[in-house]
Write an enzyme that holds these catalytic residues in place. Structure first.
Site: not given
Ligand code: ADP
Ligand code: ZN
Length: 195
Positions: A15-19, A21, A58, A89, A186
């Site tokens: 998935g993308p960042m902040y999903s 993972k 995150h 990663e 977007c």
């Molecule tokens: P990844 O490893 O996919 O980057 P993380 O597990 O590190 O994901 O982070 C997920 C966390 O990011 C969520 O619990 C939330 O607190 C935060 N977050 C920040 N921006 C967003 C966003 N736009 N949508 C969803 N979560 C977000």
């Molecule tokens: Zn959008």
């Protein structure tokens, strides 16, 4: 105490960042540890987002990880009694990771890996598409688009708050780079099709 029996398998979380993972791989690691399975966690050294030796989400959850430079480090560091191998990663690793993880699954071990399926341009990221193809289980998860609120599948790269053009790989000195989760509509990559 009780590891996977008869055969192993590969799970991929993308998935993308902040999903979420990292959150998800941490959750799976913890479940396995609760069942007293022996888990080895690896992470490319290039990702020094927070702790160098931890998988960190995150929202601050973390699990200890062994830093590696390439896929062969996993072969070298793998212990025979390990039940579960987790790699976060994974997109930063070389293509050799596909054969390495396949072999580990063939050795009756459970493999869990997580990574970005697309780069900031919205294109397949390195070894990840191949891992998705050979995996038994693939979970593609979404964040929330910061612009419109729809499910976000892509990572927007910004430098000084502006979308980064397609051909740009260099970060200007003194510039601040940031990333956002965005949906297909977007997600903005100027000059992608020469436009
Ligand atoms: P990844 O490893 O996919 O980057 P993380 O597990 O590190 O994901 O982070 C997920 C966390 O990011 C969520 O619990 C939330 O607190 C935060 N977050 C920040 N921006 C967003 C966003 N736009 N949508 C969803 N979560 C977000
Ligand atoms: Zn959008």
């Amino acid at each position: 105490m009780y590891g996977p029996k008869n055969h192993g398998w590969i799970e991929v979380v993308v998935g993308p960042m902040y999903s979420g993972k990292s959150e998800e791989i941490i959750r799976r690691i913890r479940r396995a540890k609760i069942a007293r399975q022996k888990v080895q966690v690896f992470k490319p050294e290039i990702d020094i987002r927070y702790g160098k030796d931890d998988v960190v989400s995150h929202c601050g959850e973390k699990e200890e990880a062994i830093p590696i430079n390439n896929s062969n480090d996993i072969v070298r560091l793998l212990e025979h009694d390990t039940d579960v191998v987790a790699v976060d990663e994974v997109q930063f690793l070389d293509d050799g990771i596909v054969g390495v993880l396949n072999k580990i699954a063939d050795q009756n071990k459970r493999v869990i890996c997580a990574g970005l399926d697309m780069d900031f341009r919205g294109e397949p990221f390195g070894c990840v598409p191949k891992l998705m193809a050979i995996a038994e289980f693939v979970d593609k998860i979404q964040a929330i688009c910061i612009v419109c609120g729809n499910p976000a599948t892509r990572t927007q790269r910004l430098i000084n708050g502006k979308p980064v053009i397609y051909s740009d790989k260099i970060v200007l000195i003194g510039a601040t780079e940031s990333y956002e989760a965005r949906c297909r509509k977007c997600h903005d990559v100027p000059k992608k099709d020469g436009v």
